[in-house]
Design a protein around this motif. Structure first.
Motif, PDB file in Angstrom:
ATOM      1  N   LEU A  26       0.731  43.482  15.491  1.00  0.00           N
ATOM      2  CA  LEU A  26       1.326  42.703  13.959  1.00  0.00           C
ATOM      3  C   LEU A  26       2.359  43.823  14.366  1.00  0.00           C
ATOM      4  N   ASP A  27       1.427  44.837  14.170  1.00  0.00           N
ATOM      5  CA  ASP A  27       2.568  46.600  14.274  1.00  0.00           C
ATOM      6  C   ASP A  27       3.069  46.264  15.878  1.00  0.00           C
ATOM      7  N   LYS A  29       6.241  43.946  16.398  1.00  0.00           N
ATOM      8  CA  LYS A  29       7.470  43.894  15.573  1.00  0.00           C
ATOM      9  C   LYS A  29       8.078  45.339  16.062  1.00  0.00           C
ATOM     10  N   GLN A  30       7.711  46.273  16.330  1.00  0.00           N
ATOM     11  CA  GLN A  30       7.927  47.542  17.443  1.00  0.00           C
ATOM     12  C   GLN A  30       8.788  47.055  18.780  1.00  0.00           C
ATOM     13  N   GLY A  79       9.355  43.697  19.027  1.00  0.00           N
ATOM     14  CA  GLY A  79      10.689  43.117  19.355  1.00  0.00           C
ATOM     15  C   GLY A  79       9.882  41.820  20.164  1.00  0.00           C
ATOM     16  N   VAL A  88       7.117  35.156  13.261  1.00  0.00           N
ATOM     17  CA  VAL A  88       7.010  36.592  13.596  1.00  0.00           C
ATOM     18  C   VAL A  88       7.856  37.479  12.887  1.00  0.00           C
ATOM     19  N   LEU A  89       8.996  37.150  13.377  1.00  0.00           N
ATOM     20  CA  LEU A  89      10.194  38.078  14.242  1.00  0.00           C
ATOM     21  C   LEU A  89      11.350  37.442  13.441  1.00  0.00           C
ATOM     22  N   TRP A  94       8.002  32.248   6.297  1.00  0.00           N
ATOM     23  CA  TRP A  94       7.057  32.001   7.975  1.00  0.00           C
ATOM     24  C   TRP A  94       7.031  30.469   8.423  1.00  0.00           C
TER      25      TRP A  94
END
Length: 349
Positions: free
Chosen positions: A35-36, A39-40, A42, A79-80, A302
Protein backbone atom coordinates in the motif's frame (compact mmCIF):
# COMPACT_ATOMS: atom_id res chain seq x y z
CA UNK A 1 -18.10 -27.76 40.11
CA UNK A 2 -16.34 -24.46 39.39
CA UNK A 3 -13.91 -23.30 42.05
CA UNK A 4 -13.75 -19.59 42.97
CA UNK A 5 -10.22 -19.23 41.59
CA UNK A 6 -11.20 -20.84 38.24
CA UNK A 7 -14.27 -18.62 37.95
CA UNK A 8 -12.12 -15.54 38.57
CA UNK A 9 -9.68 -16.66 35.89
CA UNK A 10 -12.45 -17.12 33.33
CA UNK A 11 -13.92 -13.70 34.08
CA UNK A 12 -10.49 -12.12 33.65
CA UNK A 13 -9.98 -13.92 30.35
CA UNK A 14 -13.39 -12.81 29.07
CA UNK A 15 -12.71 -9.21 30.15
CA UNK A 16 -9.33 -9.27 28.41
CA UNK A 17 -10.89 -10.76 25.27
CA UNK A 18 -13.60 -8.12 25.09
CA UNK A 19 -11.04 -5.37 25.63
CA UNK A 20 -8.87 -6.81 22.85
CA UNK A 21 -11.81 -6.99 20.44
CA UNK A 22 -12.78 -3.40 21.29
CA UNK A 23 -9.22 -2.20 20.79
CA UNK A 24 -8.81 -3.99 17.47
CA UNK A 25 -12.16 -2.80 16.14
CA UNK A 26 -11.36 0.84 16.85
CA UNK A 27 -7.74 0.95 15.72
CA UNK A 28 -6.73 1.94 12.21
CA UNK A 29 -4.81 -0.68 10.25
CA UNK A 30 -1.08 -0.29 9.76
CA UNK A 31 -0.25 0.42 6.13
CA UNK A 32 1.47 -2.49 4.46
CA UNK A 33 4.54 -2.10 2.26
CA UNK A 34 2.54 -2.67 -0.93
CA UNK A 35 0.00 0.00 0.00
CA UNK A 36 2.84 2.38 0.80
CA UNK A 37 4.48 1.64 -2.56
CA UNK A 38 1.21 2.09 -4.43
CA UNK A 39 0.59 5.45 -2.77
CA UNK A 40 4.13 6.62 -3.46
CA UNK A 41 3.96 5.48 -7.10
CA UNK A 42 0.45 6.84 -7.58
CA UNK A 43 -0.82 3.77 -9.39
CA UNK A 44 -1.71 0.09 -8.95
CA UNK A 45 0.30 -2.31 -11.12
CA UNK A 46 -2.05 -5.02 -12.27
CA UNK A 47 -1.01 -8.19 -14.09
CA UNK A 48 -3.57 -9.13 -16.76
CA UNK A 49 -3.82 -11.33 -19.85
CA UNK A 50 -2.26 -10.36 -23.13
CA UNK A 51 -5.82 -9.95 -24.41
CA UNK A 52 -8.92 -11.94 -23.50
CA UNK A 53 -12.27 -10.34 -24.30
CA UNK A 54 -14.54 -10.06 -21.29
CA UNK A 55 -11.73 -10.24 -18.73
CA UNK A 56 -8.81 -8.06 -19.80
CA UNK A 57 -8.23 -6.85 -23.32
CA UNK A 58 -7.01 -3.54 -24.78
CA UNK A 59 -8.84 -1.70 -27.55
CA UNK A 60 -7.16 0.12 -30.41
CA UNK A 61 -6.37 3.07 -28.15
CA UNK A 62 -4.84 0.96 -25.41
CA UNK A 63 -7.85 1.19 -23.07
CA UNK A 64 -8.27 -2.06 -21.13
CA UNK A 65 -11.70 -3.50 -20.41
CA UNK A 66 -13.06 -6.64 -18.79
CA UNK A 67 -13.99 -8.08 -15.41
CA UNK A 68 -10.37 -8.38 -14.30
CA UNK A 69 -9.51 -4.91 -15.59
CA UNK A 70 -12.47 -3.46 -13.69
CA UNK A 71 -11.42 -5.26 -10.51
CA UNK A 72 -8.07 -3.50 -10.75
CA UNK A 73 -9.79 -0.16 -11.35
CA UNK A 74 -11.99 -0.71 -8.30
CA UNK A 75 -8.92 -1.30 -6.11
CA UNK A 76 -7.25 1.81 -7.52
CA UNK A 77 -10.36 3.86 -6.82
CA UNK A 78 -10.57 2.55 -3.25
CA UNK A 79 -6.88 3.17 -2.54
CA UNK A 80 -6.05 6.23 -4.64
CA UNK A 81 -9.48 7.73 -5.26
CA UNK A 82 -9.20 7.30 -9.04
CA UNK A 83 -10.08 4.17 -11.00
CA UNK A 84 -7.87 5.23 -13.88
CA UNK A 85 -4.70 5.02 -11.81
CA UNK A 86 -3.86 1.49 -12.97
CA UNK A 87 -0.84 0.30 -14.92
CA UNK A 88 -1.92 -2.80 -16.81
CA UNK A 89 0.93 -5.30 -17.30
CA UNK A 90 0.14 -7.96 -19.96
CA UNK A 91 1.43 -11.40 -18.91
CA UNK A 92 1.16 -14.82 -20.52
CA UNK A 93 0.53 -17.96 -18.47
CA UNK A 94 4.22 -18.69 -17.99
CA UNK A 95 5.06 -15.15 -16.91
CA UNK A 96 2.19 -14.43 -14.53
CA UNK A 97 3.34 -16.05 -11.28
CA UNK A 98 6.99 -15.01 -11.63
CA UNK A 99 5.93 -11.42 -12.24
CA UNK A 100 3.84 -11.33 -9.06
CA UNK A 101 6.57 -13.02 -7.02
CA UNK A 102 9.20 -10.55 -8.30
CA UNK A 103 7.06 -7.57 -7.34
CA UNK A 104 6.55 -6.47 -10.93
CA UNK A 105 2.82 -6.26 -10.25
CA UNK A 106 0.80 -5.55 -7.08
CA UNK A 107 -2.17 -7.72 -8.13
CA UNK A 108 -2.47 -10.62 -10.53
CA UNK A 109 -6.00 -10.40 -11.96
CA UNK A 110 -5.61 -12.71 -14.89
CA UNK A 111 -8.48 -15.24 -14.96
CA UNK A 112 -6.49 -17.58 -12.74
CA UNK A 113 -8.07 -20.66 -11.17
CA UNK A 114 -7.92 -20.96 -7.39
CA UNK A 115 -6.93 -24.53 -6.52
CA UNK A 116 -5.14 -26.25 -3.66
CA UNK A 117 -1.77 -26.67 -5.37
CA UNK A 118 -1.49 -23.01 -6.27
CA UNK A 119 -2.89 -21.87 -2.96
CA UNK A 120 -0.46 -23.96 -0.92
CA UNK A 121 2.73 -23.86 -2.95
CA UNK A 122 3.20 -20.59 -4.81
CA UNK A 123 3.60 -18.14 -1.94
CA UNK A 124 0.49 -16.19 -2.91
CA UNK A 125 -2.92 -15.51 -1.42
CA UNK A 126 -6.01 -15.79 -3.57
CA UNK A 127 -8.39 -13.03 -2.55
CA UNK A 128 -12.06 -13.28 -3.65
CA UNK A 129 -13.65 -15.33 -6.42
CA UNK A 130 -14.75 -12.88 -9.10
CA UNK A 131 -15.98 -15.41 -11.68
CA UNK A 132 -17.15 -19.03 -11.47
CA UNK A 133 -16.07 -20.72 -14.69
CA UNK A 134 -15.61 -24.27 -15.97
CA UNK A 135 -13.57 -25.93 -18.69
CA UNK A 136 -15.29 -26.70 -21.97
CA UNK A 137 -14.58 -27.54 -25.60
CA UNK A 138 -14.94 -25.63 -28.84
CA UNK A 139 -15.38 -27.65 -32.03
CA UNK A 140 -16.01 -26.89 -35.69
CA UNK A 141 -19.58 -27.79 -36.62
CA UNK A 142 -18.29 -29.73 -39.59
CA UNK A 143 -16.76 -32.15 -37.07
CA UNK A 144 -20.41 -33.16 -36.33
CA UNK A 145 -19.89 -33.50 -32.59
CA UNK A 146 -22.51 -32.20 -30.13
CA UNK A 147 -21.27 -33.70 -26.83
CA UNK A 148 -17.93 -34.26 -25.13
CA UNK A 149 -18.81 -37.96 -25.10
CA UNK A 150 -18.22 -37.96 -28.85
CA UNK A 151 -14.64 -36.68 -28.64
CA UNK A 152 -13.04 -40.13 -28.46
CA UNK A 153 -10.01 -40.17 -30.74
CA UNK A 154 -10.07 -36.42 -31.31
CA UNK A 155 -7.00 -34.19 -31.25
CA UNK A 156 -7.41 -31.38 -28.73
CA UNK A 157 -5.38 -28.15 -28.70
CA UNK A 158 -4.59 -26.50 -25.35
CA UNK A 159 -1.95 -24.45 -23.57
CA UNK A 160 0.86 -25.83 -21.43
CA UNK A 161 1.22 -24.89 -17.77
CA UNK A 162 -2.50 -24.40 -17.23
CA UNK A 163 -5.12 -26.29 -15.26
CA UNK A 164 -6.78 -26.91 -18.66
CA UNK A 165 -3.95 -29.23 -19.72
CA UNK A 166 -4.22 -31.28 -16.52
CA UNK A 167 -8.03 -31.31 -16.48
CA UNK A 168 -8.34 -32.75 -19.96
CA UNK A 169 -5.88 -35.52 -19.07
CA UNK A 170 -7.83 -36.35 -15.89
CA UNK A 171 -11.18 -36.24 -17.69
CA UNK A 172 -9.92 -38.44 -20.52
CA UNK A 173 -8.65 -41.03 -18.06
CA UNK A 174 -11.70 -40.95 -15.79
CA UNK A 175 -14.24 -41.13 -18.63
CA UNK A 176 -12.20 -43.56 -20.74
CA UNK A 177 -12.44 -41.18 -23.67
CA UNK A 178 -9.00 -41.24 -25.25
CA UNK A 179 -7.96 -37.97 -26.89
CA UNK A 180 -4.64 -36.71 -28.19
CA UNK A 181 -3.58 -33.32 -26.88
CA UNK A 182 -1.45 -30.84 -28.77
CA UNK A 183 0.11 -28.46 -26.24
CA UNK A 184 1.44 -24.98 -27.02
CA UNK A 185 3.46 -22.52 -24.96
CA UNK A 186 1.13 -19.59 -25.51
CA UNK A 187 -2.63 -19.17 -25.51
CA UNK A 188 -2.48 -17.44 -28.88
CA UNK A 189 -0.48 -20.25 -30.47
CA UNK A 190 -2.89 -22.88 -29.16
CA UNK A 191 -6.10 -21.31 -30.48
CA UNK A 192 -4.48 -20.35 -33.79
CA UNK A 193 -3.48 -23.97 -34.29
CA UNK A 194 -7.09 -24.97 -33.67
CA UNK A 195 -8.53 -22.47 -36.13
CA UNK A 196 -5.87 -23.56 -38.64
CA UNK A 197 -7.34 -27.06 -38.49
CA UNK A 198 -4.58 -28.85 -36.59
CA UNK A 199 -7.05 -30.08 -33.91
CA UNK A 200 -10.66 -31.19 -33.92
CA UNK A 201 -11.29 -29.43 -30.59
CA UNK A 202 -9.91 -26.62 -28.46
CA UNK A 203 -10.24 -26.64 -24.68
CA UNK A 204 -10.04 -23.87 -22.09
CA UNK A 205 -12.43 -22.06 -19.74
CA UNK A 206 -15.92 -21.78 -21.22
CA UNK A 207 -15.92 -17.98 -21.00
CA UNK A 208 -12.70 -17.84 -23.02
CA UNK A 209 -14.17 -20.20 -25.62
CA UNK A 210 -17.07 -17.79 -26.14
CA UNK A 211 -14.64 -14.90 -26.51
CA UNK A 212 -12.46 -16.78 -28.99
CA UNK A 213 -15.40 -17.84 -31.11
CA UNK A 214 -16.62 -14.24 -31.31
CA UNK A 215 -13.24 -12.58 -31.85
CA UNK A 216 -10.92 -15.04 -33.54
CA UNK A 217 -12.99 -17.52 -35.54
CA UNK A 218 -13.03 -16.90 -39.31
CA UNK A 219 -16.81 -17.38 -39.11
CA UNK A 220 -18.22 -17.74 -35.56
CA UNK A 221 -21.31 -19.57 -36.83
CA UNK A 222 -19.08 -22.41 -38.03
CA UNK A 223 -18.11 -23.28 -34.43
CA UNK A 224 -19.92 -24.75 -31.44
CA UNK A 225 -19.16 -24.63 -27.70
CA UNK A 226 -20.12 -28.05 -26.40
CA UNK A 227 -22.66 -27.89 -23.55
CA UNK A 228 -20.78 -29.91 -20.92
CA UNK A 229 -18.12 -28.59 -18.52
CA UNK A 230 -15.42 -30.96 -17.28
CA UNK A 231 -14.09 -28.96 -14.32
CA UNK A 232 -14.69 -26.23 -11.76
CA UNK A 233 -12.65 -23.08 -12.45
CA UNK A 234 -13.17 -20.45 -9.74
CA UNK A 235 -11.22 -17.41 -10.94
CA UNK A 236 -9.76 -14.98 -8.43
CA UNK A 237 -7.13 -12.23 -8.15
CA UNK A 238 -3.91 -13.04 -6.25
CA UNK A 239 -1.42 -11.09 -4.15
CA UNK A 240 1.94 -12.00 -2.62
CA UNK A 241 1.98 -13.50 0.87
CA UNK A 242 3.58 -11.52 3.65
CA UNK A 243 1.57 -8.32 3.30
CA UNK A 244 -1.66 -8.91 5.18
CA UNK A 245 -2.78 -5.29 4.86
CA UNK A 246 -2.69 -5.38 1.05
CA UNK A 247 -4.26 -8.83 1.03
CA UNK A 248 -7.17 -7.46 3.07
CA UNK A 249 -7.72 -4.54 0.69
CA UNK A 250 -7.70 -6.65 -2.49
CA UNK A 251 -9.99 -9.14 -0.76
CA UNK A 252 -12.54 -6.62 0.50
CA UNK A 253 -12.93 -4.45 -2.59
CA UNK A 254 -14.61 -7.23 -4.66
CA UNK A 255 -16.71 -8.14 -1.61
CA UNK A 256 -17.95 -4.55 -1.48
CA UNK A 257 -18.87 -4.66 -5.19
CA UNK A 258 -20.84 -7.88 -4.71
CA UNK A 259 -22.57 -6.57 -1.58
CA UNK A 260 -23.43 -3.35 -3.43
CA UNK A 261 -25.44 -5.37 -5.94
CA UNK A 262 -27.13 -7.30 -3.16
CA UNK A 263 -28.31 -4.17 -1.33
CA UNK A 264 -29.20 -2.15 -4.42
CA UNK A 265 -26.34 0.30 -4.89
CA UNK A 266 -25.24 0.98 -8.48
CA UNK A 267 -23.62 3.70 -10.52
CA UNK A 268 -26.99 5.24 -11.42
CA UNK A 269 -28.24 5.74 -7.87
CA UNK A 270 -25.07 5.88 -5.79
CA UNK A 271 -24.95 9.63 -5.31
CA UNK A 272 -28.64 9.92 -4.47
CA UNK A 273 -28.30 7.11 -1.95
CA UNK A 274 -25.21 8.73 -0.50
CA UNK A 275 -27.25 11.87 0.14
CA UNK A 276 -30.50 10.26 1.31
CA UNK A 277 -30.08 6.64 2.45
CA UNK A 278 -30.72 5.81 6.10
CA UNK A 279 -30.08 2.07 5.57
CA UNK A 280 -27.11 1.18 7.81
CA UNK A 281 -25.77 -1.43 5.33
CA UNK A 282 -25.92 1.04 2.46
CA UNK A 283 -24.44 3.80 4.61
CA UNK A 284 -21.42 1.63 5.48
CA UNK A 285 -20.67 1.11 1.76
CA UNK A 286 -21.37 4.74 0.89
CA UNK A 287 -19.06 6.13 3.55
CA UNK A 288 -21.82 7.91 5.42
CA UNK A 289 -22.20 5.41 8.27
CA UNK A 290 -19.71 3.40 10.29
CA UNK A 291 -16.12 4.03 9.20
CA UNK A 292 -15.08 0.72 7.61
CA UNK A 293 -12.09 2.27 5.88
CA UNK A 294 -9.80 2.84 8.85
CA UNK A 295 -9.60 -0.90 9.50
CA UNK A 296 -8.11 -1.29 6.01
CA UNK A 297 -5.93 1.81 6.17
CA UNK A 298 -8.21 3.49 3.62
CA UNK A 299 -10.46 6.56 3.54
CA UNK A 300 -13.98 6.22 4.93
CA UNK A 301 -15.48 6.38 1.42
CA UNK A 302 -13.23 3.67 -0.11
CA UNK A 303 -16.09 1.44 -1.21
CA UNK A 304 -18.18 4.38 -2.48
CA UNK A 305 -15.29 5.31 -4.79
CA UNK A 306 -14.83 1.72 -5.97
CA UNK A 307 -18.54 1.33 -6.83
CA UNK A 308 -18.66 4.79 -8.38
CA UNK A 309 -15.72 3.86 -10.63
CA UNK A 310 -16.89 0.51 -12.01
CA UNK A 311 -20.43 -0.14 -10.73
CA UNK A 312 -21.57 -3.04 -8.62
CA UNK A 313 -20.69 -6.65 -9.53
CA UNK A 314 -23.83 -7.16 -11.59
CA UNK A 315 -23.11 -4.05 -13.65
CA UNK A 316 -19.54 -5.20 -14.24
CA UNK A 317 -20.75 -8.63 -15.30
CA UNK A 318 -23.38 -7.40 -17.76
CA UNK A 319 -21.05 -4.83 -19.31
CA UNK A 320 -18.11 -7.18 -19.79
CA UNK A 321 -19.40 -10.71 -20.30
CA UNK A 322 -23.18 -10.60 -19.90
CA UNK A 323 -26.17 -9.46 -21.95
CA UNK A 324 -24.71 -6.02 -22.70
CA UNK A 325 -21.42 -7.47 -23.99
CA UNK A 326 -20.47 -9.23 -27.19
CA UNK A 327 -20.02 -12.51 -25.29
CA UNK A 328 -23.59 -12.53 -23.92
CA UNK A 329 -22.79 -15.22 -21.38
CA UNK A 330 -25.58 -16.26 -19.01
CA UNK A 331 -25.19 -15.16 -15.40
CA UNK A 332 -25.43 -18.82 -14.31
CA UNK A 333 -23.40 -19.65 -11.20
CA UNK A 334 -22.33 -16.01 -11.00
CA UNK A 335 -25.76 -14.92 -9.78
CA UNK A 336 -26.04 -13.70 -6.20
CA UNK A 337 -26.55 -16.37 -3.54
CA UNK A 338 -30.11 -15.14 -2.86
CA UNK A 339 -30.95 -15.49 -6.56
CA UNK A 340 -29.78 -19.09 -6.91
CA UNK A 341 -26.11 -18.40 -7.62
CA UNK A 342 -22.82 -18.80 -5.78
CA UNK A 343 -21.86 -15.17 -5.16
CA UNK A 344 -21.96 -14.49 -1.43
CA UNK A 345 -20.19 -11.36 -0.24
CA UNK A 346 -18.67 -11.37 3.21
CA UNK A 347 -20.54 -8.75 5.24
CA UNK A 348 -19.00 -5.28 5.12
CA UNK A 349 -19.51 -4.39 8.74
Amino acid sequence: MTTPSTSHGRKAAITFGLALVAALSSSPALAGKTLDAVKQRGSVKCGVTTGLAGFSAPDGKGHWSGLDADTCRAVAAAVLGDGDKVEFVPLNSQQRFAALQAGEVDILARNTTWNLTRDASLGFNFTTITYYDGQGFLVPKKFKVTSVKQLKGATVCTQSGTTNEKNVADWSRAQNIAVKTLVFESFEASYKAFFAGRCQAFTTDASALAALRNKEAPNPDDYLVLPELISKEPLAPLVRRGDDEWFAIVKWVPNALIEAEEIGIGQANIDKLKADSKDPAQMRLLGTGDDMGKLLGLPKDWSYKAIKAVGNYGEMFERNVGAKSELKLPRGANRLWNQGGLLYALPVR
